[in-house]
Design a protein around this motif. Structure first.
Motif, short mmCIF file in Angstrom:
data_model
loop_
_atom_site.label_atom_id
_atom_site.label_comp_id
_atom_site.label_asym_id
_atom_site.label_seq_id
_atom_site.Cartn_x
_atom_site.Cartn_y
_atom_site.Cartn_z
N ARG A 57 0.85 -1.19 0.00
CA ARG A 57 0.00 0.00 0.00
C ARG A 57 0.89 1.24 0.00
O ARG A 57 1.96 1.24 0.59
CB ARG A 57 -0.86 0.05 1.27
CG ARG A 57 -2.21 -0.62 1.17
CD ARG A 57 -3.20 0.33 0.53
NE ARG A 57 -4.26 -0.37 -0.17
CZ ARG A 57 -5.45 -0.67 0.34
NH1 ARG A 57 -5.72 -0.35 1.57
NH2 ARG A 57 -6.34 -1.26 -0.39
N VAL A 59 0.72 5.08 1.22
CA VAL A 59 -0.11 5.93 2.06
C VAL A 59 0.49 7.32 2.18
O VAL A 59 1.71 7.48 2.20
CB VAL A 59 -0.31 5.35 3.49
CG1 VAL A 59 -1.23 4.18 3.50
CG2 VAL A 59 0.99 5.02 4.15
N LEU A 61 0.65 10.53 4.62
CA LEU A 61 0.40 10.88 6.01
C LEU A 61 0.54 12.39 6.17
O LEU A 61 1.52 12.97 5.73
CB LEU A 61 1.41 10.20 6.94
CG LEU A 61 1.68 8.71 6.69
CD1 LEU A 61 2.74 8.21 7.65
CD2 LEU A 61 0.41 7.91 6.86
N ILE A 95 1.51 10.87 13.59
CA ILE A 95 1.00 9.62 13.03
C ILE A 95 2.02 8.52 13.27
O ILE A 95 3.21 8.68 12.95
CB ILE A 95 0.68 9.78 11.54
CG1 ILE A 95 -0.34 10.92 11.38
CG2 ILE A 95 0.14 8.48 10.96
CD1 ILE A 95 -0.82 11.15 10.00
N ILE A 97 3.03 4.42 13.12
CA ILE A 97 2.76 3.09 12.54
C ILE A 97 3.08 2.06 13.63
O ILE A 97 4.15 2.11 14.24
CB ILE A 97 3.62 2.86 11.29
CG1 ILE A 97 3.26 3.91 10.24
CG2 ILE A 97 3.41 1.46 10.73
CD1 ILE A 97 4.10 3.87 9.00
N GLN A 108 -6.95 -2.92 5.39
CA GLN A 108 -7.75 -1.93 6.11
C GLN A 108 -7.13 -0.53 6.04
O GLN A 108 -7.72 0.42 6.53
CB GLN A 108 -7.97 -2.37 7.57
CG GLN A 108 -6.85 -2.13 8.54
CD GLN A 108 -5.62 -2.98 8.29
OE1 GLN A 108 -5.62 -3.88 7.45
NE2 GLN A 108 -4.55 -2.71 8.98
N LEU A 109 -5.98 -0.41 5.42
CA LEU A 109 -5.33 0.90 5.35
C LEU A 109 -6.02 1.79 4.32
O LEU A 109 -6.46 1.30 3.28
CB LEU A 109 -3.86 0.73 4.96
CG LEU A 109 -2.87 0.71 6.12
CD1 LEU A 109 -3.19 -0.39 7.10
CD2 LEU A 109 -1.47 0.56 5.61
N TYR A 113 -3.94 9.54 5.56
CA TYR A 113 -4.19 9.67 7.00
C TYR A 113 -3.94 11.12 7.41
O TYR A 113 -2.91 11.68 7.06
CB TYR A 113 -3.24 8.77 7.80
CG TYR A 113 -3.67 7.34 7.77
CD1 TYR A 113 -4.51 6.83 8.74
CD2 TYR A 113 -3.25 6.50 6.74
CE1 TYR A 113 -4.93 5.52 8.70
CE2 TYR A 113 -3.66 5.18 6.70
CZ TYR A 113 -4.50 4.70 7.68
OH TYR A 113 -4.91 3.39 7.64
N THR A 134 -2.40 9.48 15.90
CA THR A 134 -3.17 8.53 15.08
C THR A 134 -2.30 7.29 14.90
O THR A 134 -1.14 7.40 14.53
CB THR A 134 -3.44 9.16 13.70
OG1 THR A 134 -4.09 10.41 13.91
CG2 THR A 134 -4.30 8.27 12.82
N ILE A 136 -1.58 3.71 12.99
CA ILE A 136 -1.88 2.88 11.82
C ILE A 136 -1.39 1.48 12.18
O ILE A 136 -0.20 1.27 12.40
CB ILE A 136 -1.14 3.37 10.57
CG1 ILE A 136 -1.45 4.84 10.31
CG2 ILE A 136 -1.50 2.51 9.36
CD1 ILE A 136 -0.69 5.42 9.13
N ARG A 137 -2.33 0.56 12.30
CA ARG A 137 -1.94 -0.80 12.71
C ARG A 137 -1.60 -1.64 11.48
O ARG A 137 -2.38 -1.69 10.54
CB ARG A 137 -3.06 -1.45 13.51
CG ARG A 137 -3.19 -0.75 14.83
CD ARG A 137 -4.20 -1.30 15.76
NE ARG A 137 -4.37 -0.33 16.82
CZ ARG A 137 -3.59 -0.25 17.89
NH1 ARG A 137 -2.62 -1.12 18.04
NH2 ARG A 137 -3.78 0.68 18.81
N VAL A 138 -0.44 -2.22 11.53
CA VAL A 138 0.02 -3.03 10.39
C VAL A 138 0.44 -4.42 10.88
O VAL A 138 0.76 -4.58 12.06
CB VAL A 138 1.21 -2.35 9.66
CG1 VAL A 138 0.79 -1.05 9.02
CG2 VAL A 138 2.39 -2.15 10.59
#
Ligand code: GTP
Ligand code: MG
Length: 387
Positions: A57, A59, A61, A95, A97, A108-109, A113, A134, A136-138
């Motif tokens: 992915r 992303v 941020l 943010i 991770i 789910q990402l 963000y 925030t 971000i769960r990975v």
């Protein structure tokens, strides 16, 4: 014909067949593509929002900006010149991770963000609230890259990486009060949060990786030696995402084995499913080459597999390995095995994933490889992954 096919898929809802649709999607022309997209949505609605496995992915941020400082002066009855009382703004939320072993894919990402902004300061020396971070769960094994360069490898549960810093809050005019200036009018705005564009890549973490042509029986073998239940079917490219199974030994030692999609000749030229999913065996300490004894010349499969692996990463095919000749239950297999052995100097382990024949030899050999790897780990070459 295609419409009928889609209908069948929707009504039967087989978990593996949604992936077949991807292959179709690449091949069919536009009109049919739309039809497939529609059926995909229906499929998702029916199974209650199931998401696909996603292993990379990109992303963006944008961390939260700091709240602005305020310029205000205290003025109360009998205290008209009470002095500056503008509070500072709160800091913007960063943010972060975070590796989480309960997350299994990057599906789910979301693409962007935005961190929470800090609140502005207030009069009466009120400071603004800081923006909350925030997260971000990975999944474990996610590699964070910036412009193609690896910056962090999320390998441990709970590991955090602060990816974008929140902007600091502005100062209220109270901050600028000094002996020289008893009524400062200055208040500063908050700083904007840091912006980052990152690529997240999931690389499965397993000790051993099953490598073979489509239909060689990799998934069947994983089912035979572990408790994992990947889909098995008589068509190529049944497996479209990696599965990890654990081989458990009596002394409670556990070895993780990853099953990945099949590789074909020319996969590095993007034939079949390409070789990008080889990232999932990049971390594997040993490889299990699965050869299909029902193929006319199984030994050529090994050459092609090694070639494709080296195209992905030079030297990848040289990792400690086992060569497995699968489908020994077939009538012509014994003869083929002898020819195969004459072509390959290394030890060949004949098995049948279907009947479970001789899988013990494979499991024991796997343990030998694993023990060798642990000793290597003890001699200081990095800590082995304990499952
Ligand atoms: N006779 C026989 N058939 C086998 C054996 N192992 C697998 N098969 C069959 O071979 C076909 C393919 O098996 P899979 O396990 O899905 O093969 P795979 O290598 O995972 O294939 P992809 O996921 O498409 O790369 C299935 O029809 C299996 O039943 C075996 O030992 N003997
Ligand atoms: Mg498979």
């Amino acid at each position: 014909m295609l419409a009928a096919l889609s209908r069948v898929k929707i009504s039967r809802l087989p978990s593996s067949e949604i992936f077949v649709r991807y292959i179709f999607e690449q091949e069919v022309e536009r009109g049919k593509l739309r039809l497939l997209a529609l059926s995909s949505a229906t499929w998702r609605r029916k199974v209650g929002g199931t998401r696909h496995f996603v292993d990379h992915r990109r992303v963006k941020l944008v961390a939260g900006s700091g709240g602005k400082g305020v310029c205000s002066f205290l003025s109360e009855p009998r205290k008209e010149w009470g002095g500056p009382d503008g509070g500072n703004g709160g800091d913007g939320g960063s943010i972060i991770i975070k590796a989480d072993r309960f997350v299994k894919s990057l599906a789910q990402l979301v693409p962007v963000y935005k961190g929470e902004d800090g609140e502005s300061g207030g009069s009466k020396n009120c400071y603004g609230r800081n923006g909350s971070p925030t997260f971000i769960r990975v999944p474990l094994g996610t590699v964070v890259k910036e412009q193609g360069k690896i910056i962090v490898d999320m390998t441990e549960h709970g590991q955090e990486y602060l990816a974008a810093f929140g902007g600091s809050g502005g100062k209220g005019n109270r901050f600028f009060l000094s002996n020289e200036n008893r009524s400062p009018m200055t208040a500063t705005p908050g700083m904007t949060g840091q912006e980052q564009v990152l690529q997240l890549e999931l690389r499965t973490m397993a000790h051993a990786g099953l490598v073979g042509f489509p239909n060689a029986g990799k998934s069947s073998l994983l089912r035979a030696i572990t408790n994992a239940r990947p889909a098995v079917a008589a068509y190529p490219f049944t497996t479209l995402n990696p599965h990890v199974g654990i081989v458990k030994y009596r002394d409670h030692e556990q070895v993780a084995v990853a099953d990945i999609p099949g590789i074909i000749r020319g996969a590095h030229l993007n034939r079949g499913l390409g070789i990008s999913f080889l990232r999932h065996i990049e971390r594997c300490r040993f490889l299990l080459f699965v050869l299909d004894l029902s193929a006319p010349e199984p030994w050529t499969q090994l050459q092609h597999l090694r070639y494709e692996l080296d195209q992905y990463e030079l030297g990848l095919s040289q990792r400690p390995q086992a060569i497995i000749a699968n489908k020994m239950d077939l009538p012509e297999a014994q003869e083929k095995l002898e020819t195969l052995k004459s072509h390959i100097s290394q030890r060949v382990i004949p098995v049948s994933a279907l009947t479970g024949q001789n899988t013990e030899e494979l499991i024991l050999y796997l343990r030998e490889l694993y023990d060798g790897y642990l000793q290597e780990g003890d001699s200081g070459e990095g800590n082995p992954t304990r499952w």
